[in-house]
Structures are given as structure tokens and as C-alpha cells.
Design an enzyme around this catalytic site. Structure first.
Site, PDB file in Angstrom:
ATOM      1  N   GLY A  24       0.805  -1.223   0.000  1.00 21.38           N
ATOM      2  CA  GLY A  24       0.000   0.000   0.000  1.00 21.38           C
ATOM      3  C   GLY A  24       0.828   1.258   0.000  1.00 21.38           C
ATOM      4  O   GLY A  24       0.502   2.225   0.689  1.00 21.38           O
ATOM      5  N   GLY A  28      -0.152   8.021   1.002  1.00 22.65           N
ATOM      6  CA  GLY A  28      -0.200   8.057   2.458  1.00 22.65           C
ATOM      7  C   GLY A  28       1.118   7.755   3.137  1.00 22.65           C
ATOM      8  O   GLY A  28       2.203   8.030   2.620  1.00 22.65           O
ATOM      9  N   ILE A  29       1.024   7.148   4.330  1.00 26.30           N
ATOM     10  CA  ILE A  29       2.230   6.911   5.121  1.00 26.30           C
ATOM     11  C   ILE A  29       3.128   5.865   4.469  1.00 26.30           C
ATOM     12  O   ILE A  29       4.339   5.895   4.637  1.00 26.30           O
ATOM     13  CB  ILE A  29       1.903   6.534   6.579  1.00 26.30           C
ATOM     14  CG1 ILE A  29       1.172   5.199   6.671  1.00 26.30           C
ATOM     15  CG2 ILE A  29       1.104   7.634   7.263  1.00 26.30           C
ATOM     16  CD1 ILE A  29       1.003   4.696   8.097  1.00 26.30           C
ATOM     17  N   ASP A  76      -2.820  -7.466  -4.547  1.00 23.87           N
ATOM     18  CA  ASP A  76      -4.178  -7.165  -4.099  1.00 23.87           C
ATOM     19  C   ASP A  76      -4.439  -8.019  -2.865  1.00 23.87           C
ATOM     20  O   ASP A  76      -4.632  -9.235  -2.959  1.00 23.87           O
ATOM     21  CB  ASP A  76      -5.183  -7.488  -5.203  1.00 23.87           C
ATOM     22  CG  ASP A  76      -6.620  -7.156  -4.799  1.00 23.87           C
ATOM     23  OD1 ASP A  76      -6.848  -6.788  -3.632  1.00 23.87           O
ATOM     24  OD2 ASP A  76      -7.514  -7.283  -5.663  1.00 23.87           O
ATOM     25  N   ASN A 103       1.780  -2.385   5.511  1.00 20.86           N
ATOM     26  CA  ASN A 103       1.218  -1.055   5.721  1.00 20.86           C
ATOM     27  C   ASN A 103      -0.204  -0.889   5.177  1.00 20.86           C
ATOM     28  O   ASN A 103      -0.995  -0.143   5.735  1.00 20.86           O
ATOM     29  CB  ASN A 103       2.143  -0.031   5.050  1.00 20.86           C
ATOM     30  CG  ASN A 103       1.467   1.313   4.843  1.00 20.86           C
ATOM     31  OD1 ASN A 103       1.367   2.121   5.762  1.00 20.86           O
ATOM     32  ND2 ASN A 103       0.988   1.551   3.622  1.00 20.86           N
ATOM     33  N   TYR A 172     -23.015  -6.568  11.198  1.00 20.99           N
ATOM     34  CA  TYR A 172     -21.829  -5.811  10.799  1.00 20.99           C
ATOM     35  C   TYR A 172     -21.863  -4.402  11.362  1.00 20.99           C
ATOM     36  O   TYR A 172     -22.828  -3.668  11.185  1.00 20.99           O
ATOM     37  CB  TYR A 172     -21.731  -5.737   9.268  1.00 20.99           C
ATOM     38  CG  TYR A 172     -20.499  -4.989   8.789  1.00 20.99           C
ATOM     39  CD1 TYR A 172     -19.237  -5.549   8.909  1.00 20.99           C
ATOM     40  CD2 TYR A 172     -20.599  -3.709   8.229  1.00 20.99           C
ATOM     41  CE1 TYR A 172     -18.101  -4.881   8.482  1.00 20.99           C
ATOM     42  CE2 TYR A 172     -19.465  -3.026   7.795  1.00 20.99           C
ATOM     43  CZ  TYR A 172     -18.219  -3.613   7.922  1.00 20.99           C
ATOM     44  OH  TYR A 172     -17.098  -2.944   7.511  1.00 20.99           O
TER      45      TYR A 172
END
Length: 306
Positions: A24, A28-29, A76, A103, A172
């Protein structure tokens, strides 16, 4: 480094010769951690679902650091078949892997399942990374100083592992499901480190969390609360570069030990410089950790060489 020193990206040691796989990492981070590691000399593999976005991330990193050595691997985490293919590719391409940074993640998604029928947050955040780690670990075990770094969050504090309904089929709640997945990340880290230690392996397992980081994770919050949450979030959150610092410290600080957990040093661990922090009591329940490990092996079909 003294205890009161504020650790930053400039403290990342030279990474020349090291191979770092980061899931990932196109945004982002994960992207920020990849950029720093590449700038410090690591060969960085961006393991991402969308190769077009991954290519754009590679271009941004190499534009800032022309000597950066960055490649792409399609992954994925919502598909165990994709995880197996990625692990096969990584094992074949890299005889040694120094860093695996788990991550990638999703947060508070609407009810959905992975292609294998797992609840999306549990399947992506925990089971996908569990399967990936188990299948590349052989290429890490001989490597002195190798680390598996898994990213959790403060959300683990409202989580519990519901073995009677792991996939949230009976009911959920997106926050409960997120908490369960992030707690699973920590239970996995601590159990993996215990197994590595018993084997006498040079590999360690460490966890980190970014605090409140201004990334895309809030995009799946329900519309009625997303606006107010993002308004507050912007006031307390740090940027993605700051949010990546606990990851980077867990991955590179020579003083890090297996089974540790790193997060921001500010109030409520929301922002700040990375320091050693503590996770909650549930995350250290060894009976739950062993049961989760066994269930995870059964669900993914992946067994570990430890």
C-alpha cells in the site's frame, strides 16, 4: 540517542544494500516511508494493487531522489491468489528481503467481502498480510537485522476478536470490524515475534501506528459523520510524512527490539515524534493470539516456517 531526543526522518540509518517491501505504498504513510527509505539507499518495492498509481508514486520518488532504486509489485490483499502470485514473484526476484512493511489497509468500509469471502477489513488488514508474510518469510530468516513491521492503529483499543463471527456475518458494525482487524495486527505481530525468538532467528516482528494522520483512510466513514470527523481530524492530525515516522523508526532504528510497538509521543498518541508505546491488554493475550494464528492458517492455507 538519549530518551528525550525527538527522532525524525534524518535519523534513519543508511539503508544501502537492503531490500524493503512495503504494501500500500503508492499513497499516504506507506508512500512517505518508501520515499525516505529510497532516499537512504534501500531498494524499495512498492507492493500495490493499482500499478498506474504505483508508477506515479515511483515517478514522484525518483523525481525527488534521482538515484532512488524503486520497483513495483502488483499485490491485491483482498485476493489470496494475488497474494500468492506476489509472494512467488518476490521470492524469485529477491533472495534476501530485509524489510517487510505490512502497511496497506482499509478503514470503516461499508459491509463487503474479499474475493475469498472474508469480511473486507479483517481480510485485507489481517489475513492478506498474514498470508503474504508467511510466504516470503523464508527469504527473511537468513538475513541479519531483517524485520517484519505491521501497522496497527489506536483503533485496536475498541476491538475484540469474535471467533464466533470473525467475518461479521451475523451483524456488521464498521467500527467494530475495524477494531478487530487492527487488534489482529498486534496479536499477529507479538505471536510472530515469539515464534521467531524461539527459533533463534535474526528476524524480528515489530508494530507501529501513525496516530491521527491526514491520509485517505476517512473516505469510507458514513456520510453523516464523515464531515464532522474530518473537520476534527484536520485539527489534530499530522501530515502523512509525520504519520510515517513510527513506521520508519520501527523499521530502521538499531535500538528497536522484537515485539515492540511505536507511535507518536503527543497527547493521546495522536501526533508527534515516534516513541515506544504500549498496546492494550487484549493485544497481549497469548491464548487468543495462538488461536487467531491457527484460524488464520486454516483460512488462508498458509503455514509459517516458524
Amino acid at each position: 540517542m538519549s530518551a528525550d531526543t525527538k527522532w525524525g526522518a534524518g535519523d534513519v540509518p543508511d539503508q544501502t544494500g537492503r531490500v524493503a517491501v512495503i504494501t500500500g505504498s503508492n499513497t499516504g504513510i506507506g508512500y512517505e516511508a518508501a520515499a525516505v527509505l529510497a532516499a537512504r539507499g534501500a531498494h524499495v518495492v512498492l507492493a500495490v494493487r493499482n500499478l498506474d498509481k504505483g508508477k506515479a508514486a515511483v515517478d514522484r520518488i525518483t523525481a525527488a531522489t534521482p538515484h532512488a532504486d524503486v520497483t513495483l509489485q502488483q499485490l491485491d490483499l483482498t485476493s489470496l491468489d494475488s497474494v500468492r502470485r506476489a509472494a512467488d514473484d518476490l521470492r524469485a526476484e529477491y533472495s534476501r528481503i530485509d524489510l517487510l512493511i505490512n502497511n496497506a489497509g482499509v478503514m470503516t468500509t461499508p459491509k463487503a467481502t474479499t474475493s475469498d469471502g472474508f469480511e473486507l477489513q479483517f481480510g485485507t488488514n489481517h489475513l492478506g498480510h498474514f498470508a503474504l508474510t508467511g510466504q516470503v518469510l523464508d527469504n527473511m530468516l537468513p538475513v541479519e537485522g531483517s524485520r517484519v513491521v505491521t501497522i496497527s492503529s489506536n483503533g485496536h483499543r475498541f476491538g475484540s476478536i469474535n471467533f464466533d463471527d470473525l467475518q461479521s456475518e451475523r451483524g456488521y458494525n464498521r467500527l467494530r470490524a475495524y477494531g478487530q482487524a487492527k487488534l489482529a495486527n498486534l496479536l499477529f505481530t507479538y505471536e510472530l515475534n515469539r515464534r521467531l525468538s524461539k527459533k533463534g532467528a535474526p528476524t524480528i516482528a515489530v508494530a507501529a501506528h501513525p496516530g491521527s494522520s491526514n491520509t485517505e483512510l476517512t473516505r469510507n466513514l458514513p456520510g453523516v459523520i464523515r464531515g464532522p470527523v474530518e473537520l476534527v481530524w484536520r485539527q489534530i492530525a499530522q501530515d502523512a510524512a509525520g504519520g510515517a515516522l513510527p513506521t520508519l523508526r520501527a523499521a530502521t532504528d538499531p535500538q528497536v527490539r522484537g515485539g515492540q510497538y511505536y507511535g507518536p509521543d503527543g497527547i493521546g498518541e495522536q501526533r508527534g515524534h515516534p516513541k515506544l508505546v504500549q498496546s492494550n491488554r487484549k493485544s497481549h493475550d497469548e491464548d487468543v493470539a495462538r488461536r487467531l494464528w491457527t484460524v488464520s492458517e486454516e483460512l488462508t492455507g498458509v503455514t509459517f516456517p516458524v
